[in-house]
Write a protein that holds these residues in place. Structure first.
Motif, PDB file in Angstrom:
ATOM      1  N   ARG A 179       0.852  -1.186   0.000  1.00  0.00           N
ATOM      2  CA  ARG A 179       0.000   0.000   0.000  1.00  0.00           C
ATOM      3  C   ARG A 179       0.891   1.241   0.000  1.00  0.00           C
ATOM      4  N   ASP A 180       0.624   2.148  -0.961  1.00  0.00           N
ATOM      5  CA  ASP A 180       1.416   3.375  -1.081  1.00  0.00           C
ATOM      6  C   ASP A 180       0.479   4.587  -0.999  1.00  0.00           C
ATOM      7  N   PRO A 181       0.319   5.184   0.190  1.00  0.00           N
ATOM      8  CA  PRO A 181      -0.574   6.343   0.325  1.00  0.00           C
ATOM      9  C   PRO A 181       0.115   7.671   0.014  1.00  0.00           C
ATOM     10  N   TYR A 182       1.403   7.656  -0.373  1.00  0.00           N
ATOM     11  CA  TYR A 182       2.171   8.892  -0.505  1.00  0.00           C
ATOM     12  C   TYR A 182       2.384   9.384  -1.937  1.00  0.00           C
ATOM     13  N   SER A 183       2.397   8.502  -2.927  1.00  0.00           N
ATOM     14  CA  SER A 183       2.810   8.867  -4.283  1.00  0.00           C
ATOM     15  C   SER A 183       1.800   9.708  -5.041  1.00  0.00           C
ATOM     16  N   ALA A 184       0.540   9.442  -4.911  1.00  0.00           N
ATOM     17  CA  ALA A 184      -0.468  10.109  -5.734  1.00  0.00           C
ATOM     18  C   ALA A 184      -1.565  10.695  -4.856  1.00  0.00           C
ATOM     19  N   LYS A 185      -1.236  11.755  -4.138  1.00  0.00           N
ATOM     20  CA  LYS A 185      -2.218  12.405  -3.246  1.00  0.00           C
ATOM     21  C   LYS A 185      -3.428  12.824  -4.040  1.00  0.00           C
ATOM     22  N   PRO A 186      -4.603  12.746  -3.641  1.00  0.00           N
ATOM     23  CA  PRO A 186      -5.204  12.175  -2.440  1.00  0.00           C
ATOM     24  C   PRO A 186      -5.574  10.695  -2.610  1.00  0.00           C
ATOM     25  N   TYR A 187      -5.006  10.031  -3.599  1.00  0.00           N
ATOM     26  CA  TYR A 187      -5.338   8.630  -3.863  1.00  0.00           C
ATOM     27  C   TYR A 187      -4.335   7.701  -3.184  1.00  0.00           C
ATOM     28  N   VAL A 188      -4.752   6.466  -2.987  1.00  0.00           N
ATOM     29  CA  VAL A 188      -3.878   5.434  -2.429  1.00  0.00           C
ATOM     30  C   VAL A 188      -3.607   4.420  -3.532  1.00  0.00           C
ATOM     31  N   LEU A 189      -2.330   4.158  -3.794  1.00  0.00           N
ATOM     32  CA  LEU A 189      -1.948   3.175  -4.814  1.00  0.00           C
ATOM     33  C   LEU A 189      -1.648   1.842  -4.151  1.00  0.00           C
ATOM     34  N   PHE A 190      -1.964   0.787  -4.862  1.00  0.00           N
ATOM     35  CA  PHE A 190      -1.640  -0.552  -4.393  1.00  0.00           C
ATOM     36  C   PHE A 190      -0.778  -1.230  -5.461  1.00  0.00           C
ATOM     37  N   TYR A 191       0.333  -1.782  -5.050  1.00  0.00           N
ATOM     38  CA  TYR A 191       1.226  -2.524  -5.939  1.00  0.00           C
ATOM     39  C   TYR A 191       1.128  -4.006  -5.565  1.00  0.00           C
ATOM     40  N   THR A 192       0.852  -4.828  -6.543  1.00  0.00           N
ATOM     41  CA  THR A 192       0.764  -6.272  -6.279  1.00  0.00           C
ATOM     42  C   THR A 192       1.873  -6.977  -7.039  1.00  0.00           C
ATOM     43  N   THR A 193       2.477  -7.958  -6.393  1.00  0.00           N
ATOM     44  CA  THR A 193       3.521  -8.758  -7.034  1.00  0.00           C
ATOM     45  C   THR A 193       3.253 -10.228  -6.772  1.00  0.00           C
ATOM     46  N   LYS A 194       3.648 -11.047  -7.729  1.00  0.00           N
ATOM     47  CA  LYS A 194       3.534 -12.493  -7.626  1.00  0.00           C
ATOM     48  C   LYS A 194       4.805 -13.074  -8.204  1.00  0.00           C
ATOM     49  N   ARG A 195       5.398 -14.018  -7.498  1.00  0.00           N
ATOM     50  CA  ARG A 195       6.652 -14.616  -7.948  1.00  0.00           C
ATOM     51  C   ARG A 195       6.379 -15.898  -8.718  1.00  0.00           C
ATOM     52  N   VAL A 196       6.890 -15.930  -9.939  1.00  0.00           N
ATOM     53  CA  VAL A 196       6.813 -17.133 -10.768  1.00  0.00           C
ATOM     54  C   VAL A 196       8.168 -17.319 -11.441  1.00  0.00           C
ATOM     55  N   GLY A 197       8.410 -18.505 -11.886  1.00  0.00           N
ATOM     56  CA  GLY A 197       9.659 -18.802 -12.578  1.00  0.00           C
ATOM     57  C   GLY A 197       9.538 -20.137 -13.286  1.00  0.00           C
ATOM     58  N   GLY A 198      10.622 -20.555 -13.875  1.00  0.00           N
ATOM     59  CA  GLY A 198      10.595 -21.832 -14.569  1.00  0.00           C
ATOM     60  C   GLY A 198      11.966 -22.187 -15.085  1.00  0.00           C
ATOM     61  N   GLY A 199      12.074 -23.414 -15.514  1.00  0.00           N
ATOM     62  CA  GLY A 199      13.334 -23.882 -16.063  1.00  0.00           C
ATOM     63  C   GLY A 199      13.221 -25.306 -16.564  1.00  0.00           C
ATOM     64  N   VAL A 200      14.205 -25.722 -17.311  1.00  0.00           N
ATOM     65  CA  VAL A 200      14.217 -27.079 -17.852  1.00  0.00           C
ATOM     66  C   VAL A 200      14.440 -28.050 -16.700  1.00  0.00           C
ATOM     67  N   GLN A 201      13.556 -29.028 -16.621  1.00  0.00           N
ATOM     68  CA  GLN A 201      13.613 -30.030 -15.567  1.00  0.00           C
ATOM     69  C   GLN A 201      14.238 -31.325 -16.063  1.00  0.00           C
ATOM     70  N   ASP A 202      13.931 -31.695 -17.305  1.00  0.00           N
ATOM     71  CA  ASP A 202      14.424 -32.946 -17.871  1.00  0.00           C
ATOM     72  C   ASP A 202      14.913 -32.662 -19.294  1.00  0.00           C
ATOM     73  N   PHE A 203      16.225 -32.627 -19.479  1.00  0.00           N
ATOM     74  CA  PHE A 203      16.803 -32.286 -20.779  1.00  0.00           C
ATOM     75  C   PHE A 203      16.556 -33.369 -21.830  1.00  0.00           C
ATOM     76  N   ASP A 204      16.214 -34.581 -21.415  1.00  0.00           N
ATOM     77  CA  ASP A 204      15.916 -35.650 -22.369  1.00  0.00           C
ATOM     78  C   ASP A 204      14.548 -35.476 -23.009  1.00  0.00           C
ATOM     79  N   ALA A 205      13.671 -34.667 -22.417  1.00  0.00           N
ATOM     80  CA  ALA A 205      12.298 -34.536 -22.887  1.00  0.00           C
ATOM     81  C   ALA A 205      12.134 -33.506 -23.999  1.00  0.00           C
ATOM     82  N   ILE A 206      13.149 -32.682 -24.248  1.00  0.00           N
ATOM     83  CA  ILE A 206      13.042 -31.622 -25.253  1.00  0.00           C
ATOM     84  C   ILE A 206      14.291 -31.637 -26.123  1.00  0.00           C
TER      85      ILE A 206
END
Length: 146
Positions: free
Chosen positions: A111-138
Motif C-alpha cells: 500500500r502506497d498512500p504517498y505517491s499520488a495524493k489524495p489517492y492510495v496506490l496498491f502494488y501487487t507482485t507475484k513470484r513465478v519462474g521456470g526452467g528445464v527439468q528434464d533435458f531428455d524430454a526436449i
C-alpha cells in the motif's frame, strides 16, 4: 541436432531433418510431444514436401483446431528465433515433463498512500519462474554446421 547447413534446411530432402529430430527424442517422451516454432519458421516448414510431393504439414480438420506436423501438434511461440545461422529455431518434445513452471503461493500487496495524493496506490507482485527439468524430454534443431 544440427542441420549441416547454416541458416537453412538442407537442399536435398529437407524434411529428413525433422524426422531425425522426432527420433532423437526417446520413445517415452514422443507420446505427448509437440513442435514449437515461430510464425516465419512455420511458413518455411509448411512448404516442405515428402518424396511423393505431398506436404508434410497437415492443417486441422476442424475450425480452430491444432495443425499437425508428422502427426504431432504444432504450437506457435513468437519467442522462438527465426531460421538463421546457428539458430535453434525448432523445438520438439514433451514440455510438460521437460519444463517446470514454479508458481509461488500468494500475492504480495504493498500500500502506497504517498505517491499520488489524495489517492492510495496498491502494488501487487507475484513470484513465478521456470526452467528445464528434464533435458531428455526436449530436443532442438540447430540451423548450422556444427
Amino acid at each position: 541436432l544440427v542441420t549441416g547447413v547454416s541458416g537453412a534446411f538442407a537442399a536435398s530432402d529437407p524434411s529428413d531433418e525433422l524426422v531425425d529430430l522426432v527420433y532423437a527424442l526417446k520413445s517415452g517422451y514422443r507420446q505427448n510431444a509437440h513442435w514449437v516454432m515461430n510464425r516465419s519458421t512455420q511458413g518455411a516448414v509448411r512448404k516442405l514436401k515428402d518424396a511423393d510431393g505431398n506436404y508434410i504439414w497437415q492443417p486441422s480438420a476442424v475450425a480452430g483446431g491444432t495443425p499437425t506436423l508428422m502427426n504431432f501438434p504444432v504450437a506457435e511461440s513468437e519467442d522462438m528465433p527465426d531460421i538463421g545461422a546457428n539458430a535453434f529455431a525448432i523445438a520438439f518434445g514433451d514440455f510438460r515433463r521437460g519444463y517446470l513452471v514454479v508458481d509461488r503461493v500468494g500475492v504480495r500487496v504493498l500500500r502506497d498512500p504517498y505517491s499520488a495524493k489524495p489517492y492510495v496506490l496498491f502494488y501487487t507482485t507475484k513470484r513465478v519462474g521456470g526452467g528445464v527439468q528434464d533435458f531428455d524430454a526436449i530436443k532442438l534443431l540447430k540451423f548450422g554446421t556444427s
